[in-house]
Design a protein around this motif. Structure first.
Motif, PDB file in Angstrom:
ATOM      1  N   ASP A 231     -10.285   1.192  11.381  1.00 36.81           N
ATOM      2  CA  ASP A 231     -10.753   1.769  10.246  1.00 36.81           C
ATOM      3  C   ASP A 231     -10.140   2.310   9.372  1.00 36.81           C
ATOM      4  OD1 ASP A 231     -12.772   4.414   9.336  1.00 36.81           O
ATOM      5  OD2 ASP A 231     -11.255   5.704  10.328  1.00 36.81           O
ATOM      6  N   PHE A 232      -8.423   2.781   9.138  1.00 34.62           N
ATOM      7  CA  PHE A 232      -7.384   2.983   8.254  1.00 34.62           C
ATOM      8  C   PHE A 232      -7.589   1.397   7.364  1.00 34.62           C
ATOM      9  CE2 PHE A 232      -6.188   5.998  11.257  1.00 34.62           C
ATOM     10  CZ  PHE A 232      -6.412   6.989  10.371  1.00 34.62           C
ATOM     11  N   LEU A 233      -7.432   0.633   8.046  1.00 37.52           N
ATOM     12  CA  LEU A 233      -7.752  -1.262   7.043  1.00 37.52           C
ATOM     13  C   LEU A 233      -8.491  -0.665   5.962  1.00 37.52           C
ATOM     14  CD1 LEU A 233      -6.612  -3.688   9.564  1.00 37.52           C
ATOM     15  CD2 LEU A 233      -5.208  -2.946   7.333  1.00 37.52           C
ATOM     16  N   ARG A 234     -10.398  -0.953   6.398  1.00 39.66           N
ATOM     17  CA  ARG A 234     -11.187  -0.180   5.875  1.00 39.66           C
ATOM     18  C   ARG A 234     -11.223   0.314   4.583  1.00 39.66           C
ATOM     19  NH1 ARG A 234     -16.006   2.023   7.261  1.00 39.66           N
ATOM     20  NH2 ARG A 234     -15.075   3.134   9.089  1.00 39.66           N
ATOM     21  N   HIS A 235     -10.487   1.477   4.806  1.00 38.56           N
ATOM     22  CA  HIS A 235      -9.889   2.052   3.762  1.00 38.56           C
ATOM     23  C   HIS A 235      -8.744   1.843   2.843  1.00 38.56           C
ATOM     24  CE1 HIS A 235     -13.484   5.595   6.518  1.00 38.56           C
ATOM     25  NE2 HIS A 235     -13.443   4.209   4.657  1.00 38.56           N
ATOM     26  N   GLY A 236      -8.317   0.266   2.843  1.00 40.90           N
ATOM     27  CA  GLY A 236      -7.369   0.202   1.714  1.00 40.90           C
ATOM     28  C   GLY A 236      -5.942   0.990   2.859  1.00 40.90           C
ATOM     29  N   ILE A 237      -5.766   1.369   3.874  1.00 39.55           N
ATOM     30  CA  ILE A 237      -4.057   1.508   4.546  1.00 39.55           C
ATOM     31  C   ILE A 237      -3.952   0.267   4.877  1.00 39.55           C
ATOM     32  CG2 ILE A 237      -3.251   2.807   5.426  1.00 39.55           C
ATOM     33  CD1 ILE A 237      -5.333   5.279   4.958  1.00 39.55           C
ATOM     34  N   THR A 238      -2.705  -0.699   3.673  1.00 38.80           N
ATOM     35  CA  THR A 238      -2.173  -1.614   4.223  1.00 38.80           C
ATOM     36  C   THR A 238      -1.077  -1.438   5.509  1.00 38.80           C
ATOM     37  OG1 THR A 238      -1.482  -1.778   2.208  1.00 38.80           O
ATOM     38  CG2 THR A 238      -3.656  -3.048   2.790  1.00 38.80           C
ATOM     39  N   THR A 239      -0.491  -0.044   5.166  1.00 38.30           N
ATOM     40  CA  THR A 239       0.797   0.530   5.409  1.00 38.30           C
ATOM     41  C   THR A 239       0.227   2.224   5.967  1.00 38.30           C
ATOM     42  OG1 THR A 239       2.278  -0.925   3.977  1.00 38.30           O
ATOM     43  CG2 THR A 239       3.125   0.775   5.352  1.00 38.30           C
ATOM     44  N   ALA A 240       0.678   2.024   7.314  1.00 41.43           N
ATOM     45  CA  ALA A 240       0.819   3.483   7.697  1.00 41.43           C
ATOM     46  C   ALA A 240       2.168   3.877   8.511  1.00 41.43           C
ATOM     47  CB  ALA A 240      -0.431   3.370   8.540  1.00 41.43           C
ATOM     48  N   SER A 241       2.603   5.083   8.372  1.00 48.21           N
ATOM     49  CA  SER A 241       3.770   5.004   9.766  1.00 48.21           C
ATOM     50  C   SER A 241       2.679   5.977  10.457  1.00 48.21           C
ATOM     51  CB  SER A 241       4.652   6.071   8.484  1.00 48.21           C
ATOM     52  OG  SER A 241       6.405   6.661   9.654  1.00 48.21           O
ATOM     53  N   TYR A 242       2.927   5.715  12.706  1.00 47.86           N
ATOM     54  CA  TYR A 242       2.025   6.660  12.995  1.00 47.86           C
ATOM     55  C   TYR A 242       2.886   6.810  14.197  1.00 47.86           C
ATOM     56  CZ  TYR A 242      -2.074   3.795  11.573  1.00 47.86           C
ATOM     57  OH  TYR A 242      -3.148   2.561  11.299  1.00 47.86           O
ATOM     58  N   TYR A 243       2.165   8.040  14.390  1.00 45.84           N
ATOM     59  CA  TYR A 243       3.156   8.647  15.525  1.00 45.84           C
ATOM     60  C   TYR A 243       2.235   7.915  16.282  1.00 45.84           C
ATOM     61  CZ  TYR A 243       5.150  12.539  12.959  1.00 45.84           C
ATOM     62  OH  TYR A 243       6.165  12.983  12.282  1.00 45.84           O
ATOM     63  N   GLY A 244       2.452   8.293  17.148  1.00 48.21           N
ATOM     64  CA  GLY A 244       1.505   7.558  19.034  1.00 48.21           C
ATOM     65  C   GLY A 244       1.446   8.548  19.569  1.00 48.21           C
TER      66      GLY A 244
END
Ligand code: GUN
Ligand code: FE
Length: 468
Positions: free
Chosen positions: A123-136
């Motif tokens: 979902d995030f890639l589809r919205h153009g987010i190529t880099t994310a800083s994730y909390y698991g």
């Protein structure tokens, strides 16, 4: 990516906070390793012919289409992706107890984690987010799965196991600081090991690239961590100055009050986290809405980055909060944008950019027109929010020499925006005869969505997109 790529057409990117470069007739050449090898800003007569590498795939963008750098989401809770939009209006600690913890607890189940994280990263890639800083979540296994998913799908990411060994219900609290630290260390090693495994991290003897997926220490916030745990995490950072760290910082009244009660020795959250060795240029501090001058000065001195999350700040956590972004920028503090999925309801960085403009407008108005510091509070412009969503976010994650715009030598993380392909049934304000490139860009930022994102690239590899 096996062959070099060439793009000809319109390219839009930020050079600085207020400097948006719009090039109508540019050529970008991307090496097989995903790096930008050449960038010719115009093909006007007299410009030397660029040498197109043998075997390159050449793309000519049609009029109305353009390339932008991929979006950088500096604050995102992957396990909250299935609960976006829930619990609006609750104060932060109540929202965690009533809405968030029960959802995050589901990630003790590895198969749920695999399915949900697959959908979430897609979902995030589809919205153009190529880099994310994730909390698991707090679960080590699910966190490793999240890192695997980013690696497999090709999203550039920081992935952190959430640390929380107190002030959470037993069903989600970690048993002890020692267990939390041990599992964190295991996750860090695991994520670092990913770069050696497939996924194209090294290609044919070419120069070794920085890993696509990196670990990040993730103490949820001081309230949910014992001093022993915070100290242990600070020691990990001291031993390894390449480790990044993220936490929630001065987010809301309820949180600030509870922090003071738990740590009566500290008036300032900056002093608190610094005392545990957790603040430096790789620290990403989410929210920063209620900030004293002292805290701002400390963040500037310690070179910490701010993840501004305007969607969450105005809907969840405690009232209507607006971070003093203009003042951060004036002081030279690094600022990026964050979806804060699920405190934030949106997966779209475009929605966050729009909300950042609304939030800054609210601050400008509430701050009182006519004050001496009027200039200080000027609302954020379209150019500025675009910078925050791309190059600014890259700076917060210390990736500004790798991504964020199309400088030669950086990696090609990009979105091919289409306004010409109407078969995708876009909802964007239609492009009309005579629209300038700037107008088309403005229509996209203010009204476009993932249907305008024909192709999403990370390091030159197509990883998502609505187009063929
Ligand atoms: N503070 C501690 N945990 C959280 C969280 O999950 N979301 C937000 N917005 N704030 C927090
Ligand atoms: Fe958050």
């Amino acid at each position: 990516m096996d062959s070099p790529l060439v793009f000809r057409g319109t390219v839009i990117h930020s050079l600085h906070l207020t400097q948006l470069e719009i090039l109508e007739d540019a050529t970008l050449i991307i090496n097989a390793d995903g790096r930008i090898a050449a960038f010719q800003k115009s093909s006007a007569r007299g410009t030397p012919e660029l040498r197109i590498p043998a075997g390159a795939k050449v793309h000519q963008l049609p009029p109305g289409d353009f390339l932008i750098p991929g979006f950088v989401d500096t604050h995102n809770h992957a396990p909250q992706w299935p609960m976006r939009g829930l619990g609006q209006g609750l104060h932060i600690l109540d929202w965690l107890d009533q809405v968030t913890f029960p959802v995050e607890a589901r990630f003790s189940d590895a198969s749920y984690a695999r399915t949900t994280y697959g959908q979430c990263v897609g979902d995030f890639l589809r919205h153009g987010i190529t880099t994310a800083s994730y909390y698991g979540s707090r679960h080590a296994e699910a966190t490793r799965i999240l890192a695997d998913v980013c690696h497999e799908k090709g999203q550039r990411a920081f992935v952190g196991k959430c640390n929380m060994d107190r002030n959470a219900p037993e069903y989600i609290r970690e048993e002890s600081a020692a267990a939390s630290l041990r599992e964190t260390d295991e996750c860090v090693r695991y994520i670092r090991g990913l770069s050696g495994r497939g996924g194209g991290e090294t290609r044919g003897g070419e120069q070794r690239q920085e890993a696509l997926v990196q670990p990040i220490l993730t103490p949820r916030f001081a309230i949910s961590c014992t001093p022993e745990l915070l100290k242990g995490l600070g020691e990990m950072m001291e031993r390894d100055d390449t480790l990044a760290m993220q936490t929630h910082f001065n987010e809301a009244e309820q949180e600030i009050r509870a922090t003071r009660e738990l740590f009566p020795g500290y008036e300032s959250e900056a002093d608190l986290y610094e005392a545990f060795g957790l603040l430096g240029r790789r620290s990403v501090l989410a929210h920063c809405t209620i900030m004293t001058d002292y805290d701002k000065a400390r963040l500037a001195a310690l070179r910490c980055g701010v993840a501004h999350c305007p969607v969450a700040n105005m809907t969840v956590g405690g009232g209507f909060m607006v971070a003093p972004v203009r003042d951060f920028l004036r002081r030279g503090i690094k600022v990026g944008l964050g979806t804060d999925s699920g405190g934030g309801w949106a997966s779209q960085m475009l929605a966050v950019m729009r909300q950042a403009m609304i939030a800054s407008n609210a601050r400008a108005v509430m701050g009182g027109a006519g004050d001496d510091d009027d200039d200080n509070e000027a609302p954020l412009s379209l150019e500025e929010v675009f910078y925050l969503a791309t190059l600014g976010g890259a700076g917060v994650l210390c990736l500004e020499d790798q991504i964020g715009n199309f400088e030669v030598g950086k990696q090609f993380d990009a979105v091919w925006v289409t306004t010409s392909n109407t078969s995708l049934r876009p909802v964007m304000t239609p492009r009309e005869e005579g629209d300038s490139l700037k107008t088309t860009f403005e229509k996209f930022v203010m009204t476009g969505d993932d249907r305008n994102m024909a192709h999403v690239y990370v390091r030159g590899r197509r990883v998502a997109g609505a187009g063929e």
